[in-house]
Design a protein around this motif. Structure first.
Motif, PDB file in Angstrom:
ATOM      1  N   LEU A  77       0.810  -1.219   0.000  1.00 35.79           N
ATOM      2  CA  LEU A  77       0.000   0.000   0.000  1.00 35.79           C
ATOM      3  C   LEU A  77       0.841   1.265   0.000  1.00 35.79           C
ATOM      4  O   LEU A  77       0.490   2.254  -0.609  1.00 35.79           O
ATOM      5  CB  LEU A  77      -0.914   0.033   1.231  1.00 35.79           C
ATOM      6  CG  LEU A  77      -1.832  -1.155   1.435  1.00 35.79           C
ATOM      7  CD1 LEU A  77      -2.663  -0.948   2.682  1.00 35.79           C
ATOM      8  CD2 LEU A  77      -2.749  -1.336   0.237  1.00 35.79           C
ATOM      9  N   LYS A  78       1.944   1.236   0.730  1.00 38.51           N
ATOM     10  CA  LYS A  78       2.714   2.476   0.812  1.00 38.51           C
ATOM     11  C   LYS A  78       4.149   2.194   1.213  1.00 38.51           C
ATOM     12  O   LYS A  78       4.409   1.292   2.006  1.00 38.51           O
ATOM     13  CB  LYS A  78       2.079   3.411   1.843  1.00 38.51           C
ATOM     14  CG  LYS A  78       2.803   4.725   1.951  1.00 38.51           C
ATOM     15  CD  LYS A  78       1.869   5.876   2.205  1.00 38.51           C
ATOM     16  CE  LYS A  78       2.626   7.178   2.113  1.00 38.51           C
ATOM     17  NZ  LYS A  78       3.715   7.261   3.098  1.00 38.51           N
ATOM     18  N   GLN A  97       8.860   7.520  -2.549  1.00 32.74           N
ATOM     19  CA  GLN A  97       7.431   7.426  -2.279  1.00 32.74           C
ATOM     20  C   GLN A  97       6.687   6.805  -3.453  1.00 32.74           C
ATOM     21  O   GLN A  97       5.704   6.088  -3.271  1.00 32.74           O
ATOM     22  CB  GLN A  97       6.859   8.820  -2.001  1.00 32.74           C
ATOM     23  CG  GLN A  97       7.189   9.350  -0.624  1.00 32.74           C
ATOM     24  CD  GLN A  97       6.490   8.580   0.466  1.00 32.74           C
ATOM     25  OE1 GLN A  97       5.462   7.950   0.253  1.00 32.74           O
ATOM     26  NE2 GLN A  97       7.063   8.587   1.656  1.00 32.74           N
ATOM     27  N   TRP A 595       2.635   9.432 -11.075  1.00 29.18           N
ATOM     28  CA  TRP A 595       2.588  10.473 -10.046  1.00 29.18           C
ATOM     29  C   TRP A 595       3.836  11.340 -10.046  1.00 29.18           C
ATOM     30  O   TRP A 595       3.788  12.514  -9.724  1.00 29.18           O
ATOM     31  CB  TRP A 595       2.322   9.897  -8.648  1.00 29.18           C
ATOM     32  CG  TRP A 595       1.085  10.529  -8.118  1.00 29.18           C
ATOM     33  CD1 TRP A 595      -0.110   9.924  -7.922  1.00 29.18           C
ATOM     34  CD2 TRP A 595       0.884  11.914  -7.801  1.00 29.18           C
ATOM     35  NE1 TRP A 595      -1.034  10.839  -7.511  1.00 29.18           N
ATOM     36  CE2 TRP A 595      -0.462  12.061  -7.425  1.00 29.18           C
ATOM     37  CE3 TRP A 595       1.693  13.031  -7.814  1.00 29.18           C
ATOM     38  CZ2 TRP A 595      -1.002  13.290  -7.049  1.00 29.18           C
ATOM     39  CZ3 TRP A 595       1.148  14.261  -7.452  1.00 29.18           C
ATOM     40  CH2 TRP A 595      -0.189  14.378  -7.071  1.00 29.18           C
ATOM     41  N   GLU A 598       3.464  13.907 -12.594  1.00 25.74           N
ATOM     42  CA  GLU A 598       2.563  14.994 -12.226  1.00 25.74           C
ATOM     43  C   GLU A 598       3.052  15.775 -11.008  1.00 25.74           C
ATOM     44  O   GLU A 598       2.392  16.697 -10.537  1.00 25.74           O
ATOM     45  CB  GLU A 598       1.157  14.442 -11.974  1.00 25.74           C
ATOM     46  CG  GLU A 598       0.123  15.534 -12.070  1.00 25.74           C
ATOM     47  CD  GLU A 598      -1.246  14.987 -12.358  1.00 25.74           C
ATOM     48  OE1 GLU A 598      -1.406  14.388 -13.442  1.00 25.74           O
ATOM     49  OE2 GLU A 598      -2.141  15.140 -11.534  1.00 25.74           O
ATOM     50  N   TRP A 608       4.928  16.863 -16.425  1.00 24.11           N
ATOM     51  CA  TRP A 608       4.676  16.018 -17.597  1.00 24.11           C
ATOM     52  C   TRP A 608       5.484  16.336 -18.851  1.00 24.11           C
ATOM     53  O   TRP A 608       5.180  15.806 -19.911  1.00 24.11           O
ATOM     54  CB  TRP A 608       3.199  16.048 -18.003  1.00 24.11           C
ATOM     55  CG  TRP A 608       2.245  15.383 -17.068  1.00 24.11           C
ATOM     56  CD1 TRP A 608       1.492  16.006 -16.121  1.00 24.11           C
ATOM     57  CD2 TRP A 608       1.918  13.994 -16.967  1.00 24.11           C
ATOM     58  NE1 TRP A 608       0.718  15.091 -15.456  1.00 24.11           N
ATOM     59  CE2 TRP A 608       0.951  13.840 -15.955  1.00 24.11           C
ATOM     60  CE3 TRP A 608       2.342  12.847 -17.651  1.00 24.11           C
ATOM     61  CZ2 TRP A 608       0.405  12.610 -15.587  1.00 24.11           C
ATOM     62  CZ3 TRP A 608       1.801  11.620 -17.297  1.00 24.11           C
ATOM     63  CH2 TRP A 608       0.841  11.509 -16.280  1.00 24.11           C
TER      64      TRP A 608
ATOM     65  N   SER B  41       0.005  12.009  -1.676  1.00 20.04           N
ATOM     66  CA  SER B  41      -0.788  11.420  -2.755  1.00 20.04           C
ATOM     67  C   SER B  41      -0.847   9.915  -2.639  1.00 20.04           C
ATOM     68  O   SER B  41      -1.861   9.289  -2.947  1.00 20.04           O
ATOM     69  CB  SER B  41      -0.195  11.821  -4.100  1.00 20.04           C
ATOM     70  OG  SER B  41      -0.042  13.205  -4.161  1.00 20.04           O
ATOM     71  N   MET B  42       0.267   9.300  -2.213  1.00 22.40           N
ATOM     72  CA  MET B  42       0.291   7.849  -2.073  1.00 22.40           C
ATOM     73  C   MET B  42      -0.585   7.406  -0.903  1.00 22.40           C
ATOM     74  O   MET B  42      -1.261   6.406  -0.958  1.00 22.40           O
ATOM     75  CB  MET B  42       1.722   7.353  -1.850  1.00 22.40           C
ATOM     76  CG  MET B  42       2.656   7.631  -2.997  1.00 22.40           C
ATOM     77  SD  MET B  42       2.161   6.789  -4.493  1.00 22.40           S
ATOM     78  CE  MET B  42       2.321   8.092  -5.667  1.00 22.40           C
ATOM     79  N   GLU B  43      -0.558   8.178   0.180  1.00 22.92           N
ATOM     80  CA  GLU B  43      -1.319   7.807   1.365  1.00 22.92           C
ATOM     81  C   GLU B  43      -2.815   7.983   1.132  1.00 22.92           C
ATOM     82  O   GLU B  43      -3.623   7.182   1.575  1.00 22.92           O
ATOM     83  CB  GLU B  43      -0.880   8.682   2.556  1.00 22.92           C
ATOM     84  CG  GLU B  43      -1.752   8.588   3.808  1.00 22.92           C
ATOM     85  CD  GLU B  43      -1.536   7.313   4.601  1.00 22.92           C
ATOM     86  OE1 GLU B  43      -0.534   6.626   4.361  1.00 22.92           O
ATOM     87  OE2 GLU B  43      -2.389   7.005   5.458  1.00 22.92           O
ATOM     88  N   VAL B  46      -4.819   9.872  -3.952  1.00 20.34           N
ATOM     89  CA  VAL B  46      -5.029  11.029  -4.823  1.00 20.34           C
ATOM     90  C   VAL B  46      -4.731  10.614  -6.267  1.00 20.34           C
ATOM     91  O   VAL B  46      -3.686  10.033  -6.531  1.00 20.34           O
ATOM     92  CB  VAL B  46      -4.118  12.198  -4.398  1.00 20.34           C
ATOM     93  CG1 VAL B  46      -4.254  13.363  -5.348  1.00 20.34           C
ATOM     94  CG2 VAL B  46      -4.439  12.627  -2.988  1.00 20.34           C
ATOM     95  N   PRO B  47      -5.661  10.889  -7.186  1.00 19.02           N
ATOM     96  CA  PRO B  47      -5.418  10.468  -8.567  1.00 19.02           C
ATOM     97  C   PRO B  47      -4.480  11.421  -9.298  1.00 19.02           C
ATOM     98  O   PRO B  47      -4.259  12.549  -8.856  1.00 19.02           O
ATOM     99  CB  PRO B  47      -6.807  10.523  -9.193  1.00 19.02           C
ATOM    100  CG  PRO B  47      -7.529  11.564  -8.424  1.00 19.02           C
ATOM    101  CD  PRO B  47      -6.973  11.525  -7.026  1.00 19.02           C
ATOM    102  N   PHE B  48      -3.919  10.955 -10.420  1.00 16.76           N
ATOM    103  CA  PHE B  48      -3.185  11.861 -11.298  1.00 16.76           C
ATOM    104  C   PHE B  48      -4.103  12.154 -12.469  1.00 16.76           C
ATOM    105  O   PHE B  48      -4.961  11.339 -12.805  1.00 16.76           O
ATOM    106  CB  PHE B  48      -1.866  11.242 -11.756  1.00 16.76           C
ATOM    107  CG  PHE B  48      -1.985   9.859 -12.310  1.00 16.76           C
ATOM    108  CD1 PHE B  48      -1.935   8.757 -11.476  1.00 16.76           C
ATOM    109  CD2 PHE B  48      -2.187   9.650 -13.664  1.00 16.76           C
ATOM    110  CE1 PHE B  48      -2.071   7.479 -11.975  1.00 16.76           C
ATOM    111  CE2 PHE B  48      -2.316   8.370 -14.165  1.00 16.76           C
ATOM    112  CZ  PHE B  48      -2.270   7.276 -13.326  1.00 16.76           C
ATOM    113  N   MET B  60      -4.642  17.235  -8.759  1.00 16.93           N
ATOM    114  CA  MET B  60      -5.425  16.868  -7.589  1.00 16.93           C
ATOM    115  C   MET B  60      -4.650  16.873  -6.269  1.00 16.93           C
ATOM    116  O   MET B  60      -5.216  16.548  -5.237  1.00 16.93           O
ATOM    117  CB  MET B  60      -6.033  15.475  -7.782  1.00 16.93           C
ATOM    118  CG  MET B  60      -7.048  15.364  -8.901  1.00 16.93           C
ATOM    119  SD  MET B  60      -8.504  16.374  -8.625  1.00 16.93           S
ATOM    120  CE  MET B  60      -9.217  15.535  -7.215  1.00 16.93           C
ATOM    121  N   ALA B  61      -3.364  17.195  -6.300  1.00 20.06           N
ATOM    122  CA  ALA B  61      -2.577  17.098  -5.060  1.00 20.06           C
ATOM    123  C   ALA B  61      -3.203  17.942  -3.953  1.00 20.06           C
ATOM    124  O   ALA B  61      -3.670  19.047  -4.193  1.00 20.06           O
ATOM    125  CB  ALA B  61      -1.153  17.548  -5.319  1.00 20.06           C
TER     126      ALA B  61
END
Lengths: 726, 251, 192
Positions: A77-78, A97, A595, A598, A608, B41-43, B46-48, B60-61
């Protein structure tokens, strides 16, 4: 809320009465009841709905930060930092991350593939794959291994294997190693401190730091560890805030944190260093030692564009400081005169009398598994290797952990040389540019699915090995490269099988780390291998409790040797110096993670895509605006890239970040931005590192426009502030 | 307008009330590395949104790192990197404008809540937020398989038409509170860290109890260097920014 | 707009609209009570009554309930720990065909080493974060929400699980404790 229903579908359903309950209760319609896929046998450490945490090593760069991966019912998950690991002490960077976006990426290689240099890929099975590898091992003289920057267990395994069968030793390369000019630093260390080691700069305990373009808050060597050092430096002992001065042609993220940014001309850093040495010595001791005697201060000021008063001011700061430190960055050394510059900067440290003292320069500690610092290949060594490929002497090339088609400058001709190699076998987890030109892709597990260890090169004074273990079961039909090689060695028989009598990679790793069983001074101590192995997994590695940084020899010698420094001669024609820096967010291999794509660049906030930074005054002279497309031409290549008017860059310098411009590497990376490495030349410095920062380029307007996505357009730029609506 | 104040609308809010949870961000230490942005964002699932949508400012951050330029070359300076997330105002301008009570104040945690299942997407709250920290789901953003494997089950996956924002990682707060309660004690300082503070390599973000005068964050918030964003609006934000040079007080 | 008003004046359209509204409302009400609260079939028609009759505690198979969010559904390992050695079937061994049908299914799962895909019956939408632990800690018993399982075979939904039902109990139990009530009716307690 997860299920996807467009509003139209929703209305259709509602009018049929099938989902009207949703209107009343406000909850999702069809997904209410789900079946669950539970375990057949629940592992005893697992509770339903509770997370399990696994300590492992981050593989996004070669720094060796420790991770703790949060998993639940077999899914990761993380990624969080491992607070015990001395390199990162529980912290992570943005790339660490996002590492899960690499593992759960939709574009991974899912099974072993046979392909004719990227054409007609067909699935193959692991038995066939292993026999092909075994066959290659039977012809050791024609076999070569090309590997990534990290000195990990696989590198040790391949080294042992090559030694046993008489194949040439594996070569390691990585773009970050090139951008950091690691070999130059090592060579300069040999000249000044008599040992070609990786150096550790104790930023944490320094009170005045002058960095010659070292981007240690971004990607430089061990960014998380050096960021912590920076943070401690600012908080200083007894509340005394340390100073940072950054000298480089463009204001980088690191320079943005400096108290002073001095836009020195590329190639003049060596002159500035010796001039500072002379001014400092004259202030402090009345006269300059041999090394700095001949320095021409006026020439330094003229060549660098840093006014004389500023240089005097810097010398004053150094003289006032209790713990002054000077750091050589990668781009500074990536000049034709880079080795001389590196020597000048290290000798300046010797003059400041900081080597081996708090806030100074140290040798990194000897690794518990190998006391030799094995640096990655330089551009010269890579050119030599490519020459060997071109000669047809290599029948089978194995590639693991590196993407040379993308990461090497195009001018070295790796891609063309690849055609001369009989058979290319890639172990890539991702269909990158090099894998696409291979005959076989035998995908390794993702880093979070695999076993391993990594010898930590720098970032901490504690001698350490970072450990890795799978946090989840492999998601696809991939196989650990170490296991493939072990199986192939067994199949090949003879010396290969004798040298590697291991059932699988875990046995190999246990064999390697078994020297640490019962070792003194460790974070933990275990009497036998099973106990050690359990703790090694639990804490994510093994390290000594006390710092064992190496102390460089007496400084008197170094400063009595003459230094010969001149301004660097740029390569190629053109009006502008080209300054290429690794993108702080993407670095060399982050472009496939959506991510990270972005995540706004810290200084420009662009997402991007690629851009070229041009001083606003220069842009006006060229008649270009933000979002205009220009061509950038060197003697070796041309790229088309969008203009970003960057307020903090020398007018004679243009800068492009490295990290985008992939032609393969998954949907998020492909055909996005440009690869500035295509512009690089072939000139190297005295240590064999590429002089990529000494290029001149021409810029031409194309008349086209391509808008960049920028976070700042949401917020306003140039001080307008948060006024615009979003 | 000498001191433009938003009319008071929350009867139980008093001037000077500290709140329960707070954050202090040392701008001298923040290196702008974006680790907090990625960690958040990972927690929080949050979408990209892709290049085009982010070009429209629809990224969306929940957290962004701001910086501005001052002066012109060569005397140009960048203002200190400043991570801006929901300030969890004690007197939040977003709250009174929501017609469906999706933006409400938690009396227990003293946080601004966004109740996803109530939100109908009027975006009034975002328009009334002086910090521009609320983000709106303009579409159901595509996360191709197998990316959804990393969804955090403790956080709702938001769908199209829903407003969202930083929650101070309320799921972690609940977890710590639940743990503390089951052990019959209070949450201790440093026990809860939102994803951003946990990741921050420079240790610039400090999180903790504001109602405990001994906590690290309370002390930092009362530091001479502490400022609050747009304080003059009277929003009573719970995030303190420490400006200028450090005095070693984070030690 | 003008056109729409003119259309609405026609009696046929009015009637049609009325029918559509009626269908929607009745469908909604009906489904509200039936469909959303009726789970699909379970892979094994598990007889709770027999097990409870044998004095097996709820927490033996659903151990998560007293210390974490999810109560947990047992894996075949747990079932087989007892069923793999019951005297009645193994001493002497009884042919599979003579076993009760549901036990044959269990044996099938064990022999094929496939997970039993239980269907959770009490479901909340994913914007609700329910936690068993504080409920048990507050002295709520399993049967308060799940009904008397000693009278049931397969679990069924005994209560209409919606927010009103949750809040009703939260309010009742905190009548004398305003501080606790604030916590238990706070949106952020369940929704985040």
């Amino acid at each position: 809320m997860t299920n996807k229903l467009s509003r139209r579908d929703f209305l259709k359903l509602a009018s049929l009465g099938a989902a009207t309950s949703a209107v009343l209760t406000g909850c999702g319609p069809a997904s209410r009841y789900v079946t669950r896929e539970p375990y057949t046998k629940m592992p005893e450490y697992n509770y339903n709905g509770q997370s399990t945490y696994f300590a492992t090593t981050c593989r996004e760069c070669a720094a060796g930060c420790g991770l703790v991966v949060r998993t639940m019912q077999g899914r990761a998950l993380k990624a969080e930092g491992n607070k015990h690991n001395p390199v990162n002490l529980g912290k992570t960077c943005a790339r660490g991350q996002a590492t899960l976006h690499g593992m759960y990426n939709p574009d991974r290689v899912q099974s072993p593939l046979k392909q004719a240099r990227g054409n007609n890929p067909t699935d193959t099975d692991w038995d066939t794959a292993i026999s092909i590898v075994a066959e290659a091992l039977n012809n050791p003289a024609d076999t070569a291994f090309l590997m990534g920057l990290a000195p990990d267990h696989l590198f040790d395994l391949v080294t042992d294997l090559c030694k046993a069968i008489g194949a040439p030793a594996p070569i390691r390369y990585g773009a970050l190693g090139m951008f950091e000019a690691r070999a130059t630093l090592g060579e300069a260390s040999r000249a000044v401190f008599a040992r070609p080691d990786m150096l550790f700069f104790d930023i944490a305990n320094a009170d005045t730091v002058i960095s010659f373009g070292a981007n240690f808050l971004e990607t430089w060597v061990s960014p998380v560890a050096y960021t912590r050092g920076y943070s401690q430096m600012r908080r200083g002992p007894g509340g005394k805030r340390g100073r940072l001065i950054q000298i480089e042609p463009r204001l980088s993220q690191t320079a943005a944190k400096a108290d002073e940014w001095l836009p020195g001309a590329p190639g003049s850093e060596g002159l500035v260093a010796v001039a500072l040495g002379k001014l400092y010595a004259e202030k402090k001791f009345g006269s300059a030692p041999t090394a700095f005697e001949a320095a021409d201060i006026n020439l330094a000021a003229e060549a660098s564009g840093i006014p004389l008063e500023k240089l005097e001011h810097l010398a004053d700061l150094l003289a006032e400081a209790e713990h002054p430190l000077v750091i050589p960055g990668g781009a500074t050394l990536a000049q034709e005169n880079g080795l001389e510059t590196a020597k000048a900067i290290l000798t300046l440290n010797a003059l400041l009398d900081n080597p081996g003292k708090p806030g100074g320069v140290y040798f990194t500690p000897a690794n518990p598994l190998s006391n030799k610092y094995q640096r990655a290949a330089t551009a010269n060594e890579m050119a030599e290797f490519i020459g060997k490929m071109n000669s047809g002497a290599i029948k089978t090339l194995f590639v693991h952990g590196v993407n040379p088609v993308f990461e090497l400058p195009k001018s070295l001709g790796f891609e063309a040389a690849l055609a001369k190699v009989g058979q290319v076998i890639s172990f890539a987890t991702f269909p990158d540019e090099t894998a696409m030109l291979a005959d076989y892709i035998l995908p390794d597990h993702h880093g979070l699915e695999s076993w391993g260890y990594q010898r930590v090169v720098t970032g901490t004074g504690q001698s350490m090995v970072s450990g890795a273990q799978p946090s989840v079961a492999p998601f696809y039909n991939t196989r650990a490269t170490a296991d493939v090689l072990l199986a192939a060695a067994t199949k090949a028989g003879g010396k290969a099988a004798a040298a590697l009598p291991f059932k699988d990679e875990v046995e190999f790793i246990q064999d390697k780390v078994s020297v640490l069983v019962g070792a003194e001074g460790g974070f933990y101590n275990a009497a036998d291998l099973p106990a050690f192995w359990a703790l090694f997994q639990q804490f994510g590695g093994w390290w000594k409790n006390d710092s064992s940084l190496g102390v460089p020899p007496q400084t008197a010698n170094a400063i009595s040797k003459e230094l010969k420094v001149s301004a660097a001669k740029p390569e190629g024609e053109g009006e502008f110096h080209l300054f290429v820096y690794p993108s702080p967010i993407l670095a060399e291999a982050g472009a496939n993670k959506p991510w990270l794509q972005e995540t706004p660049d810290p200084t420009t906030t662009v997402m991007w895509n690629s851009w070229i930074e041009i001083n606003p005054v220069t842009a006006e002279e060229l008649g270009v605006e933000d979002d205009d497309v220009v061509t950038v031409e060197s003697a070796f290549g041309v790229v088309e890239v969008t203009v970003y008017k960057y307020p903090a860059i020398r007018p004679d310098v243009v800068a492009i970040p490295f990290g985008q411009g992939h032609t393969a590497y998954g949907r998020y990376a492909e055909n996005r931005g440009v690869n500035p490495a295509n512009l690089f030349g072939t000139t190297t410095n005295g240590a064999g590192d590429l002089a990529f920062a000494g290029m001149k380029v021409k810029i031409q307007k194309t008349g086209k426009k391509r808008p960049l996505s920028r976070l700042e357009s949401k917020l306003g730029v140039y001080g307008i502030g948060m006024s615009e609506e979003h | 307008m000498a001191n433009p104040k938003i009319p008071e609308f929350k009867a139980d809010w008093k001037e000077g009330e500290e709140g329960r949870w707070g954050m202090a961000i040392d701008m001298d230490l923040c290196t702008g590395c974006q680790a907090c942005v990625a960690a958040c964002s990972m927690e929080n699932n949050v979408p990209f949104v892709g290049e085009e949508m982010s070009g429209y400012g629809r990224q969306m951050a929940w957290l962004r790192v701001e910086r501005l330029w001052e002066g012109e070359y060569p005397e140009v300076k960048m203002t200190p990197f400043q991570p801006v997330m929901c300030q969890q105002c004690g007197s939040a301008p977003c709250e009174p404008v929501c017609p469906v009570f999706a933006t409400v104040h938690s009396q227990v945690e003293q946080l601004n809540l966004q109740v996803y299942n109530r939100c109908v997407g009027t975006r009034y709250c975002a328009n009334n937020c002086p910090y521009v920290v609320r983000v709106f789901n303009w579409a159901d953003y595509d996360r191709p398989e197998p990316l959804p494997n990393q969804f955090n089950p403790d956080v709702t996956v938001r769908r199209r038409g829903v407003m969202e924002k930083c929650t101070f990682c309320i799921q972690r707060i609940h977890k710590a509170e639940d743990q503390a309660k089951s052990e019959g004690r209070e949450v201790v300082d440093g026990e809860v860290a939102p994803a951003c503070a946990q990741a921050c390599p420079a240790d610039a973000i400090v999180f903790g109890r504001m109602d405990d005068p001994e906590s690290r964050v309370s002390k930092l918030s009362k530091d001479g260097r502490a400022v609050h964003l747009l304080e003059e609006l009277g929003t009573n934000p719970r995030v303190a920014y420490l400006k200028g040079g450090s005095n070693g007080n984070l030690g | 707009m003008q056109k729409i008003f003119e259309l609405l004046k026609k009696p046929g359209i009015q009637l049609a609209l009325l029918v559509v509204i009626l269908v929607m409302v009745s469908g909604a009400v009906g489904l509200f009570y039936f469909q959303t609260q009726v789970p699909p079939a379970q892979p094994i028609q598990f007889p709770h009554n027999i097990h409870i009759g044998l004095q097996i505690q709820c927490l033996y198979c659903h151990p998560g309930a007293w210390r974490q969010a999810s109560a947990g559904l047992p894996t075949q390992q747990k079932c087989w720990a007892c069923h793999g050695q019951l005297k009645k079937y193994w001493q002497p061994e009884v042919p599979v065909a003579q076993w009760p049908v549901e036990l044959q299914k269990l044996r099938g799962f064990v022999e094929s080493n496939k997970p039993i895909e239980w269907v959770p019956v009490y479901q909340v939408p994913d914007f609700v974060h329910f936690n068993h632990r504080p409920h048990i800690a507050a002295g709520v018993n399993c049967e308060n929400c799940h009904g008397d399982m000693s009278k049931k075979t397969v679990a069924t939904v005994e209560e209409t699980v919606n927010m009103g039902w949750c809040l009703k109990c939260h309010m009742e139990r905190t009548q004398d404790d305003p501080e606790k009530r604030i916590k238990l009716i706070d949106c952020g307690t369940c929704h985040y």
